[in-house]
Every structure is written in C-alpha cells, then in structure tokens.
Scaffold this active site. Structure first.
Site, PDB file in Angstrom:
ATOM      1  N   THR A 133     -33.200  12.907 -39.529  1.00 59.74           N
ATOM      2  CA  THR A 133     -34.179  11.865 -39.831  1.00 59.74           C
ATOM      3  C   THR A 133     -33.849  10.671 -38.962  1.00 59.74           C
ATOM      4  O   THR A 133     -32.777  10.082 -39.072  1.00 59.74           O
ATOM      5  CB  THR A 133     -34.132  11.475 -41.318  1.00 59.74           C
ATOM      6  N   LYS A 175     -29.817   4.383 -44.364  1.00 58.03           N
ATOM      7  CA  LYS A 175     -30.300   4.416 -42.977  1.00 58.03           C
ATOM      8  C   LYS A 175     -31.781   4.748 -42.927  1.00 58.03           C
ATOM      9  O   LYS A 175     -32.566   4.075 -42.254  1.00 58.03           O
ATOM     10  CB  LYS A 175     -29.478   5.426 -42.182  1.00 58.03           C
ATOM     11  N   LYS A 194     -41.443  12.495 -42.409  1.00 56.34           N
ATOM     12  CA  LYS A 194     -40.204  12.483 -43.190  1.00 56.34           C
ATOM     13  C   LYS A 194     -39.958  11.097 -43.774  1.00 56.34           C
ATOM     14  O   LYS A 194     -39.503  10.967 -44.920  1.00 56.34           O
ATOM     15  CB  LYS A 194     -39.026  12.917 -42.329  1.00 56.34           C
TER      16      LYS A 194
END
Length: 329
Positions: A125, A267, A199
């Site tokens: 990701t 993150k 995502k």
C-alpha cells in the site's frame, strides 16, 4: 537446444506473452521473484511455491526468508538479483520509500535488472503518484508495471482469499490472473495508480469500521453485557462486518499480535489524508481514526495489530475488557 538458446527462447516468450499473449502463465514458462517476506508476503509467496512456480526471494533480514527457501525458493542478495532471475517480480514491503528503493534504485533496484517484457507487481500500500512513476520508468525499459495492493490481513494471505486491487494496463492484469488467482481475487480498477487509490479508499472504510467495532465493545462491556455474546448477536445483522469477523474474538482473547501492523496502518491513513488534501475533501472519520492510531504508536504499540485500537478506548474510559465483569459505577 543449447542452454543459451533456451534462455533466449524463454526471454522471447515472456516478451511476446505480455505484448501479444499466446499462452497463459504457468509454472513451466514463467519465473517469479518476490521482494518482502513479512507477515503477508511469506504466506503469499508460499502459495505460489506450492502451486509449482519457481521463485527467487529477497528480504532485508535474510533469515526471515529461510522458511521459503526450505520450501524450495532461491535466495537472492538484492532486489536486483531477484529481477535478474525473474519474468514477473512481486514486491510487498513497508513504506513508499522502501518501494522506491527496492524497485527504482539504479544500483540495486529490481527494474535495473528486469529484462524487456518483464513485469513489476507492487502489492505494497503506497502512494498513487509513486505507482504512476514506477509505471513510466518500467515502460521506458520496455517493461510493465501493476500496482496491486491487497486487503484481507494475515488470515486472507494464509487462506489465499485476499482482495487484490489492480491498476495498470488491463491486458497485463488479465495476463497475470493465473498468479493472482493463487493469492485471492483480483479486481481491475483502472490505469496506473488506481489500484492504490482503491486500497486507500478501503483503508478509509476499515478505519471507521474499527473505531465503531471497539466503541461498541466498550459500550456493551460497560452496560453489563457478555461481550462475546453481543458480538455473536450482531454478526449476522446490519452491524456485521469483516472487521468484526477477523478481530472481535481476537480482541476478547487479548490477541493483539499483528495481522497488519499499527505502524503500517498509520502510514496508510497518513497517505489517505494527504490525498484528501490534494483532492480538497474532508473526511472527519478518517482524521479521528488516524489520531487514535497515532496514539497507539506514541505508546510504543506500533508493532501490534490494528485490533489494538481497543487499548486506546480502554485508556480513555479507564477500564479493561479483560476484567471478569464490567463496572456499572
């Protein structure tokens, strides 16, 4: 046929397959590389080995790749060395900076050694703009690139049931389906970067769902309910969710080990917020969830799983779901 001619024939075949496919990918005609053998990568790579594919693997901590070597994988000393032996190179690492390093570094990165017609498949990701950059760099070498981040956590990786969000050339994604099908279900989302955007939207949804899950559990606990019975009762109703199925019982058992690290979720949510700023949109639920997960990281709990969000709610309310009975004071 001499060894040199066989090698040339193999390289010509892979180029033709992705430009004008004549035969589907199979263990007999495609060599795979894998960069990143952590919680997710280990299981995904193992599925491909068991499906009969020849794999070359790299992990920064080489000892963590040893179980895959025991299954038959070849160990490489760098991402560059992985690509030199591969037609398709998968990567699933921690952060965008890691993606850039393992794929684009001119000295040690995979792209530098990938032959024309080869394919990079980044399942990390990461930032959509980086996916576009990788695709452009790959195209300049006569190669292909797909951004294909996944959802489903460690359980989905172990069971081969991951949701895969793919961005890039549709024909390339279609050609890769025999590989993706070993790992889960691939969903073509559009051009380069669209897999990453998909995502990130998935993470936005999960973030608020996890907040709702743990708040509901704390509320049920404080109300004097059997929390396990409560979770079972709501699982088939409108409040049921994949997050509840994956993490509800883990939380009750105080199993906070990572299927997906808090550090990595922080993150991801940070990237989401950055993209929100670029788009000029406000998502208050996302912002709240990010603050709560940052709190976990600040308490030194970044290496726990995302279900550890329960710890934040317990601290805020001065209670613990692990107590024998709830306090109604």
């Amino acid at each position: 046929m001499s060894l040199l001619r066989r090698i040339r024939h193999s390289h010509t075949s892979i180029i033709r397959r992705f430009m004008a496919p004549s035969e589907p990918i199979s263990p007999s005609n495609t060599r795979l590389g894998w960069i990143g053998t952590g919680v997710m990568g280990h299981s995904m790579c193992a599925h491909l080995i068991r499906a009969g594919y020849s794999l070359t693997v790299f992990n920064r901590t080489l000892a963590k790749a040893q179980p895959l070597v025991d299954l038959g994988a070849h160990l490489a000393a760098s991402p560059n060395a992985v690509a030199a032996r591969s037609d398709v190179v998968f990567s699933i690492v921690g952060y965008p900076s890691d993606v850039r390093s393992v794929l684009l570094d001119p000295a040690t990165g995979a792209l530098a050694a990938l032959r024309p017609g080869g394919v990079l498949v980044d399942m990390t990701t990461s930032e959509p703009s980086l996916a576009v950059e990788i695709a452009a760099a790959a195209a300049a070498k006569g190669c292909h690139s797909v951004d294909a981040p996944v959802s489903g956590g460690d359980l989905g990786a172990r069971n081969g049931t991951l949701a895969i969000f793919a961005g890039g050339e549709e024909s390339t994604v279609e050609n890769l389906k025999p590989l993706f099908s070993v790992l889960g279900k691939v969903n073509y989302m559009g051009g380069s970067g669209k897999g990453q955007f998909s995502k990130l939207a998935n993470q936005v949804t999960i973030a608020s769902t996890m907040v709702g899950l743990v708040e509901g559990m704390v509320y049920a606990h404080k109300a004097g309910l059997d929390v396990g019975l409560y979770l079972e009762a709501i699982s088939t109703g409108a409040a049921g969710s994949r997050s509840l199925d994956l993490y509800g019982k883990r939380i009750l058992k105080r199993d906070l080990q990572a299927g997906f690290y808090v550090n990595h979720f922080v993150k991801d949510l940070g990237i989401c917020l950055k993209e929100c700023e670029n788009m000029g949109i406000a998502l208050p639920g996302l912002a709240l969830a990010q603050q709560l997960y940052v709190s976990l990281k600040a308490h030194g709990e970044g290496n726990l799983g995302t279900q550890a969000l329960i710890l934040v709610l317990e601290r805020l309310n001065n209670l613990s779901l692990s107590l024998p009975s709830p306090s109604n004071a």
